[in-house]
Write an enzyme that holds these catalytic residues in place. Structure first.
Site, PDB file in Angstrom:
ATOM      1  N   GLU A 221     123.283  42.400  31.760  1.00  0.00           N
ATOM      2  CA  GLU A 221     122.240  41.782  32.861  1.00  0.00           C
ATOM      3  C   GLU A 221     121.218  40.953  31.883  1.00  0.00           C
ATOM      4  O   GLU A 221     121.063  41.205  30.670  1.00  0.00           O
ATOM      5  CB  GLU A 221     121.293  42.937  33.327  1.00  0.00           C
ATOM      6  CG  GLU A 221     122.175  43.725  34.354  1.00  0.00           C
ATOM      7  CD  GLU A 221     121.268  45.089  34.894  1.00  0.00           C
ATOM      8  OE1 GLU A 221     121.843  45.638  35.893  1.00  0.00           O
ATOM      9  OE2 GLU A 221     120.376  45.516  34.221  1.00  0.00           O
TER      10      GLU A 221
ATOM     11  N   ASP B 217     124.190  52.385  36.874  1.00  0.00           N
ATOM     12  CA  ASP B 217     125.155  52.688  38.118  1.00  0.00           C
ATOM     13  C   ASP B 217     126.596  53.161  37.604  1.00  0.00           C
ATOM     14  O   ASP B 217     126.779  53.846  38.490  1.00  0.00           O
ATOM     15  CB  ASP B 217     125.332  51.358  38.909  1.00  0.00           C
ATOM     16  CG  ASP B 217     124.300  50.575  39.489  1.00  0.00           C
ATOM     17  OD1 ASP B 217     123.369  51.483  40.204  1.00  0.00           O
ATOM     18  OD2 ASP B 217     124.097  49.329  39.440  1.00  0.00           O
TER      19      ASP B 217
END
Length: 389
Positions: free
Chosen positions: A154, A170
């Protein structure tokens, strides 16, 4: 400091044409228009031709979601990007051999990688009717990309600099590290030798967490998503939560955040702090793993930072260890029977002990996050897989 939570807040708003030749993505003259990002395949198992890259995210000025197809340009997503099969092919193939370099435009988002198959992105209308990207959800068995080996890093790249992280919040699947150059050279996300194998072995050894491993070590999903999928006990943290609530009914809990000390006690069924902090209702196990619900952190500079410290204290199981939070000694993290073993496994297999095992893992700087206000380049290295998966 821009945390993963801030990165995601600007990048992924929704529930988230053809492949581009790599040679069209980069030239030295274009570097001033964006940030060169180099991908290195050190998996030791997969050829470059078996790996696909995707750059997706949000334009900071317009809020429009899109993808990178040409150098230093974010192409707005359109419903017409969906092909005859209903999915948008956003894959960038790696160079036939050696490193692949792409120029990143100013944007917030994710750089995904998949192996042996492509991720099935889809463009859908968002709540306002604008085209938005549906991102893969490797923790949902019905997701069209569930069988595909994939993972991501990210980032936010803006006038303020580059802010990036590897994430296991996640799920964890593809081991990778980030090297960010600029004012200095920084590395995040590197695993120890055999780190991927160690993570899967550690989680398979704990009965509650073993069911989070998908298939033959395809990936492991985070326990919060495991609860949603019926793979993990929704009451796992309940005894610890009860013990915390009982202790701080008669003892002060002191949390230091943003240079201030906030003092709280449990009154009724709420943890009530002074100095304008909103009260916290008793969280559930799911709230703890997601750092949400009763532990949601508003961006207000008061309640938000206290919520982050509470979330970290629950996940690291330090709230009964000390009434003064946050605890900064990692040797005191994840002790006892009730703790986030998923996050513990990620940290134990990291070279520097840092990982993003839960959303508030940036508390006291234990997250696999790096930043530079004057970046000159970024390298994402897909690191060795080991013997499994």
């Amino acid at each position: 400091m821009v945390s993963r939570r801030a990165i995601l807040g600007g990048a992924i708003a929704a529930g988230i044409g053809g492949p581009l030749a790599v040679s069209a993505l980069f030239s030295a003259a274009q570097a001033a228009d964006g940030l060169p990002v180099t991908v290195v395949n050190n998996t030791g198992r997969f050829a470059n031709t078996e790996i696909f890259m995707y750059i997706v995210g949000t334009d900071p000025a317009s809020g429009q979601q899109g993808f990178v197809r040409s150098s230093a340009r974010l192409t707005p997503a359109q419903l017409s990007d969906n092909g005859p099969d209903g999915f948008a092919d956003l894959a960038i193939p790696l160079a036939a051999s050696g490193p692949t370099t792409v120029v990143l435009p100013k944007m917030s988002g994710r750089i995904y990688f998949s192996v042996n198959d492509k991720i099935k992105f889809k463009v859908v209308p968002d709540g306002a009717g604008r085209p938005a990207l549906q991102f893969p959800a490797g923790w949902v068995a019905s997701d069209p990309s569930f069988p595909v080996l994939h993972d991501c890093v990210e980032f936010t790249f803006s006038d303020a600099g580059m802010f990036c992280n590897t994430t296991m919040v996640d799920m964890f699947s593809i081991p990778m590290s980030i090297t960010l150059t600029g004012a200095k050279t920084q590395i995040a996300g590197a695993l120890v030798d055999g780190g991927r194998d160690k993570i899967f072995a550690a989680l398979r050894a704990v009965p509650e967490f073993a069911r989070l491993v998908v298939g033959d070590n395809l990936r492991v999903i985070a326990p919060g998503h495991g609860i949603e999928a019926g793979l993990f006990p929704s009451t796992f943290y309940d005894s610890y939560i009860d013990a915390v609530w009982a202790r701080y009914r008669t003892t002060d809990l002191r949390i230091t955040a943003n240079g201030r000390v906030f003092t709280g006690r449990v009154t009724g069924d709420q943890l009530v702090f002074d100095a304008g902090v909103a009260p916290f209702r008793k969280p559930t196990t799911k709230d703890v793993f997601f750092c949400d619900g009763a532990l949601a952190a508003p961006n207000d500079g008061v309640t938000g930072p206290v919520a982050a410290m509470l979330g970290a204290g629950f996940n690291r199981a330090t709230l009964l260890d000390s009434p003064d939070q946050p605890v900064g000694d990692p040797a005191r993290f994840y002790q006892g029977a009730v703790a986030n073993r998923y996050s513990a496994a990620m940290h134990a297999s990291s070279v520097d002990g840092k990982a993003y095992g839960f959303a508030f893992d940036d508390v006291v700087d234990f997250a696999s996050f790096i930043q530079d206000t004057a970046p000159t380049g970024m390298t994402v290295t897909l690191t060795p897989f080991g013997s499994s998966g």
